[in-house]
Write an enzyme that holds these catalytic residues in place. Structure first.
Site, PDB file in Angstrom:
ATOM      1  N   GLY A   1      25.472  67.356 108.584  1.00  0.00           N
ATOM      2  CA  GLY A   1      25.583  66.838 107.229  1.00  0.00           C
ATOM      3  C   GLY A   1      26.322  65.528 107.084  1.00  0.00           C
ATOM      4  O   GLY A   1      27.311  65.462 106.373  1.00  0.00           O
ATOM      5  N   CYS A   2      25.880  64.502 107.743  1.00  0.00           N
ATOM      6  CA  CYS A   2      26.374  63.159 107.420  1.00  0.00           C
ATOM      7  C   CYS A   2      27.882  63.093 107.454  1.00  0.00           C
ATOM      8  O   CYS A   2      28.511  62.669 106.491  1.00  0.00           O
ATOM      9  CB  CYS A   2      25.940  62.739 106.024  1.00  0.00           C
ATOM     10  SG  CYS A   2      24.326  63.307 105.566  1.00  0.00           S
ATOM     11  N   ALA A   3      28.510  63.521 108.494  1.00  0.00           N
ATOM     12  CA  ALA A   3      29.966  63.547 108.448  1.00  0.00           C
ATOM     13  C   ALA A   3      30.586  62.882 109.646  1.00  0.00           C
ATOM     14  O   ALA A   3      31.340  63.481 110.376  1.00  0.00           O
ATOM     15  CB  ALA A   3      30.452  64.969 108.339  1.00  0.00           C
TER      16      ALA A   3
END
Lengths: 293, 293
Positions: free
Chosen positions: B117-119
């Site tokens: 998730g885009c982290a």
């Protein structure tokens, strides 16, 4: 492409493969007990030689291709790099990529960029540098091929159709989808495709990349670094993604659903040999979501 | 909640705000010149005191809240931390968060996790540690509130409805959406909500978090670390996200569209005071996509 006329997928999703999804018991809106298929998400720690690089969350298929593609797309593996081994340890949840010579990734690890696209550890500066002077081969893209690919891919049995909550990326040639990867992170899916291209020495020059994800700056940069001159998505665009595509001569097609699409870069390379009016709308059942990417 | 009965949003999307979207000229499927609104995506480099932490790709609104929330969710800022200043420099595209005392994030930066998730820069180990011994307050959740929130949020003018390719996260209380953040990266949207909570000293104990993104392990962990006992999404689940929710006592509702939803954790805390048969289906126009998160 003669050798491909009879082939569709070289690698297709295997939604029934054990370990990719799990049935979870829950309760639905009517209070009824229900079983829901959900995708697995497990850590995979990628090592380059003796150095730990990153831990990715992945569905767990193709750990070797994910590792190779991630390192390749981060500029930590060059195309001429001699990979002496890729060792996956399922118990330790690690994959070690061994090269003949040590690489210069250390300093790269000091620059980190959090992109809009699930790319921990992305070395954005380097990726941008990698684009300097890059011009992609001029590939003419037939709209008839885009419509055919879209229809084939959306009807292909996949983890998405079975469990949702997953992204897909497909390496295509003409109207042939060749390698269809899925993962919980859309950048894992792209990296697995990059890993397959690296491992098989496949050129991107005559390929089209189809993604379910959004056309963000990072997705466009990765596609360009993979040498693929056309990127297609059902999802939308970001302004910077469009700018970069225009700079490197990448044909960028988004919001492609049924007969509709928008081309925001390289429209002059589209061969409009299909009549949109004759393209069927997507059957609701196989219609994908994902405009958010 | 008396003071909230007349309030809906404390912060709502401002889709017409200059600089968040751009009109790009392209060509559509019929070969017609078309103008497409696309979201901006610009780098923002976050500093904690003198140390550069990460560069996020963001639409660029609320850089101060994004920085505070990112550092808070990464465990680099404790709730009792004294923040002496948050300085945003639009030209340099930097935001500097200053604290009274130096923090111990350096070693954390040595452990990086790439989540689904885009982290980028997420310190997953620490986030998991943060969950040790954490039990969320027992919050009863009315299904009538969930339906009301869903309807309000989907009809709220937003960048998503205007340009797509963006994620939204909404902090809610009862049937009131309070703070609705959008960003190109769904974790930016969550972090901006966390930043607002940190800055205003708002407790998560009586709140519900609504996200357009998938219910992955990281999304569930962030929600739990924000002290919010209920997480709702139109999108799907991952197996690990469900496991963690069950461990920490978080009520997890997914695939919520129109009258339908599935609850895979904490269903015993749902108060079923709404008759799903009386809930309208989503009008196609405002129906969101995003089952992929």
């Amino acid at each position: 492409m003669a050798q491909l006329t009879e082939i569709d997928y070289l690698i297709a999703p295997d939604p029934d493969r054990a370990g990719l999804t799990r049935a979870v018991t829950g309760v639905d809106h009517d209070g009824q007990i229900t079983e829901t298929a959900v995708v697995e998400e497990r850590p995979l720690t990628i090592f380059l030689n003796r150095r730990e690089i990153v831990t990715a969350m992945t569905i767990g298929d193709y750990p070797d291709l994910l590792a190779l593609g991630f390192l390749r797309n981060q500029g930590m593996l060059q195309d001429d790099e001699q990979v002496t081994g890729v060792d996956f340890d399922e118990e330790l949840e690690t994959v070690v990529v061994r090269t003949a010579t040590e690489t210069d990734y250390e300093d790269k690890l000091n620059r980190k960029t959090r992109t809009s696209g699930c790319a921990v550890g992305t070395v954005f500066g380097d990726m941008m540098e990698g684009l300097a002077g890059l011009t992609l081969p001029e590939l003419q893209v037939r709209t008839s091929d885009l419509y055919a690919l879209s229809a084939k891919i959306n009807r292909t049995p996949s983890l998405y159709l079975q469990a949702g909550a997953i992204h897909g990326t497909v390496l295509c040639q003409g109207d042939h989808p060749l390698v269809y990867m899925e993962d919980v992170g859309r950048h894992n899916a792209v990296d697995k495709v990059a890993g397959w291209m690296f491992k098989t020495g496949t050129s991107g020059a005559d390929k089209v990349l189809y993604t379910t994800g959004r056309l963000t700056s990072e997705m466009v940069i990765k596609c360009a670094l993979m040498g693929i001159p056309a990127l297609v998505s059902r999802s939308g665009f970001t302004a910077w993604g469009v700018e970069i595509a225009q700079q490197v001569g990448l044909t960028l097609v988004g919001r492609m659903k049924g007969r509709r699409f928008v081309c925001l870069a390289g429209a002059e390379r589209l061969i409009r040999d299909a009549n949109p009016a004759q393209v069927a709308d997507e059957p609701a059942k196989s219609a994908r979501k994902g405009a958010r990417g």
